[in-house]
Scaffold this motif. Structure first.
Motif, PDB file in Angstrom:
ATOM      1  N   ILE A   1       0.867  -1.182   0.000  1.00 41.49           N
ATOM      2  CA  ILE A   1       0.000   0.000   0.000  1.00 41.49           C
ATOM      3  C   ILE A   1       0.900   1.226   0.000  1.00 41.49           C
ATOM      4  N   ILE A   2       0.627   2.145  -0.921  1.00 45.02           N
ATOM      5  CA  ILE A   2       1.391   3.388  -1.019  1.00 45.02           C
ATOM      6  C   ILE A   2       0.427   4.548  -0.817  1.00 45.02           C
ATOM      7  N   ASN A   3       0.675   5.365   0.181  1.00 47.88           N
ATOM      8  CA  ASN A   3      -0.133   6.565   0.420  1.00 47.88           C
ATOM      9  C   ASN A   3       0.585   7.770  -0.173  1.00 47.88           C
ATOM     10  N   ASN A   4      -0.151   8.608  -0.880  1.00 52.12           N
ATOM     11  CA  ASN A   4       0.429   9.827  -1.448  1.00 52.12           C
ATOM     12  C   ASN A   4       0.019  11.002  -0.577  1.00 52.12           C
ATOM     13  N   SER A   5       0.956  11.518   0.199  1.00 54.14           N
ATOM     14  CA  SER A   5       0.687  12.600   1.134  1.00 54.14           C
ATOM     15  C   SER A   5       1.242  13.906   0.564  1.00 54.14           C
ATOM     16  N   SER A   6       2.018  14.636   1.344  1.00 52.04           N
ATOM     17  CA  SER A   6       2.534  15.941   0.939  1.00 52.04           C
ATOM     18  C   SER A   6       3.587  16.381   1.941  1.00 52.04           C
TER      19      SER A   6
ATOM     20  N   TRP B   1      -0.673   1.458  10.008  1.00 52.90           N
ATOM     21  CA  TRP B   1      -0.982   0.324   9.140  1.00 52.90           C
ATOM     22  C   TRP B   1       0.240  -0.566   8.934  1.00 52.90           C
ATOM     23  N   ALA B   2       1.417   0.047   8.866  1.00 52.28           N
ATOM     24  CA  ALA B   2       2.646  -0.749   8.749  1.00 52.28           C
ATOM     25  C   ALA B   2       2.795  -1.646   9.976  1.00 52.28           C
ATOM     26  N   VAL B   3       2.502  -1.098  11.156  1.00 50.26           N
ATOM     27  CA  VAL B   3       2.582  -1.878  12.396  1.00 50.26           C
ATOM     28  C   VAL B   3       1.519  -2.969  12.424  1.00 50.26           C
TER      29      VAL B   3
ATOM     30  N   ASN C   1       3.843   2.218   2.819  1.00 54.36           N
ATOM     31  CA  ASN C   1       4.813   3.311   2.734  1.00 54.36           C
ATOM     32  C   ASN C   1       4.131   4.565   2.218  1.00 54.36           C
ATOM     33  N   CYS C   2       4.801   5.693   2.375  1.00 57.53           N
ATOM     34  CA  CYS C   2       4.174   6.979   2.081  1.00 57.53           C
ATOM     35  C   CYS C   2       5.132   7.891   1.321  1.00 57.53           C
ATOM     36  N   ILE C   3       4.622   8.499   0.259  1.00 56.53           N
ATOM     37  CA  ILE C   3       5.358   9.513  -0.497  1.00 56.53           C
ATOM     38  C   ILE C   3       4.837  10.880  -0.075  1.00 56.53           C
TER      39      ILE C   3
ATOM     40  N   GLY D   1       6.572   1.309   6.497  1.00 55.58           N
ATOM     41  CA  GLY D   1       6.517   2.419   7.441  1.00 55.58           C
ATOM     42  C   GLY D   1       7.386   3.599   7.049  1.00 55.58           C
ATOM     43  N   VAL D   2       7.839   3.644   5.792  1.00 58.33           N
ATOM     44  CA  VAL D   2       8.726   4.718   5.330  1.00 58.33           C
ATOM     45  C   VAL D   2       7.909   5.946   4.940  1.00 58.33           C
ATOM     46  N   ILE D   3       8.352   7.111   5.389  1.00 61.37           N
ATOM     47  CA  ILE D   3       7.760   8.395   4.991  1.00 61.37           C
ATOM     48  C   ILE D   3       8.825   9.109   4.163  1.00 61.37           C
ATOM     49  N   LEU D   4       8.629   9.191   2.867  1.00 64.50           N
ATOM     50  CA  LEU D   4       9.673   9.651   1.945  1.00 64.50           C
ATOM     51  C   LEU D   4       9.328  11.003   1.327  1.00 64.50           C
ATOM     52  N   PRO D   5      10.039  12.083   1.695  1.00 66.30           N
ATOM     53  CA  PRO D   5       9.842  13.354   0.984  1.00 66.30           C
ATOM     54  C   PRO D   5      10.369  13.240  -0.440  1.00 66.30           C
ATOM     55  N   ALA D   6       9.587  13.743  -1.384  1.00 66.90           N
ATOM     56  CA  ALA D   6      10.001  13.791  -2.790  1.00 66.90           C
ATOM     57  C   ALA D   6       9.796  15.226  -3.241  1.00 66.90           C
ATOM     58  N   ASP D   7      10.780  16.079  -2.909  1.00 65.14           N
ATOM     59  CA  ASP D   7      10.544  17.517  -2.967  1.00 65.14           C
ATOM     60  C   ASP D   7      11.713  18.313  -3.503  1.00 65.14           C
ATOM     61  N   GLY D   8      12.621  17.664  -4.224  1.00 67.10           N
ATOM     62  CA  GLY D   8      13.780  18.383  -4.754  1.00 67.10           C
ATOM     63  C   GLY D   8      14.684  18.930  -3.676  1.00 67.10           C
ATOM     64  N   GLY D   9      14.602  18.388  -2.477  1.00 62.22           N
ATOM     65  CA  GLY D   9      15.428  18.840  -1.363  1.00 62.22           C
ATOM     66  C   GLY D   9      14.842  19.985  -0.573  1.00 62.22           C
TER      67      GLY D   9
END
Length: 255
Positions: A143-148, A175-177, A187-189, A243-251
């Motif tokens: 499951i991949i959640n698209n956040s911000s 949910w990961a737990v 995981n979450c983007i 359980g990963v929260i990954l920023p994808a924001d060009g830094g």
């Protein structure tokens, strides 16, 4: 083919990051259920993929309608037999500002606040609630959640949106737990400024363009870049990640 034999459900699949993910997932061998409220664009996306020789089916859906979600996921399950990937991508933001006010808590009408959370947060929970039992019965999945980035740093001016996206980050962790031992990875983007139709209303001047490009890479991201991250989380290449929260924001959040 990194998703060969897998069935993926993508919400908000008719445009932007969802459409890019639909193209990318089917390129990699997945069969994809395209969920979106926009019937015309959703049908066009299905035709595009089917005409390219890929397996896709469109279902028109308001994800804030829990019963409609239940009926739709049942239909998807019946058609494809199993569900392996869920990309909770659908949501409303700046592009919906003419309909739902994107501003501070003091100035957001209560009805608008509730509707933004119904779509962005409750909608993802609705779809997950009905996909999870099928996914678990299929042996697990992703499951991949698209956040911000609004969910992980203080960003003024869109408080209901921020609350909804922060909720997705929190749900990713719980949910990961809850479902890791069921072989379900969650995981979450957290995208920064991505050049999608959602952002179009917010970029009207060169100053707006400069504001949304103010990151370490000096540009906005593309839907395809987010789709590639979603593909990684969907594939077995990320098999030890949950359980990963990954920023994808060009830094942007590193500044």
């Amino acid at each position: 083919m990194r998703l060969h034999g897998k069935v993926a459900v993508i919400t908000g699949a008719a445009s932007g990051q969802g459409a890019a993910a639909a193209r990318r997932f089917t390129e990699e061998g997945a069969s994809v259920a395209l969920l979106d409220w926009d019937g015309e664009q959703g049908a066009a996306m299905e035709r595009e993929l089917v005409d390219a020789g890929r397996t896709a089916a469109f279902y028109q859906l308001d994800i804030s309608d829990e019963q409609a979600v239940a009926d739709t996921i049942a239909a998807v399950h019946q058609r494809f037999g199993h569900l392996d990937v869920l990309f909770n991508n659908a949501g409303i933001g700046y592009s919906s500002n003419d309909t739902y006010t994107m501003t501070s808590v003091l100035n957001t009408p209560v009805a608008h606040w509730r509707k933004i959370l119904e779509i962005n947060l409750d909608g993802a929970a609705n779809v997950t609630r009905h996909v999870l039992p099928v996914m678990i019965a299929s042996g697990g999945g992703s499951i991949i959640n698209n956040s911000s980035i609004n969910a992980i740093v203080g960003m003024p001016g869109a408080d209901a949106y921020t609350a909804s996206k922060g909720g997705l980050v929190a749900l990713t962790r719980v949910w990961a737990v809850d479902y890791g031992r069921k072989n379900v990875r969650v995981n979450c983007i957290c995208p920064g400024s991505i050049r999608t139709p959602m952002m179009a209303d917010a970029i009207k001047t060169p100053e707006d363009e400069a504001h949304f490009s103010n990151n370490l890479l000096g540009r906005m991201g593309t839907p395809e870049e987010i789709a590639d991250i979603a593909l990684f989380f969907a594939s077995d290449e990320s098999s030890y990640l949950t359980g990963v929260i990954l920023p994808a924001d060009g830094g942007w959040t590193a500044q």
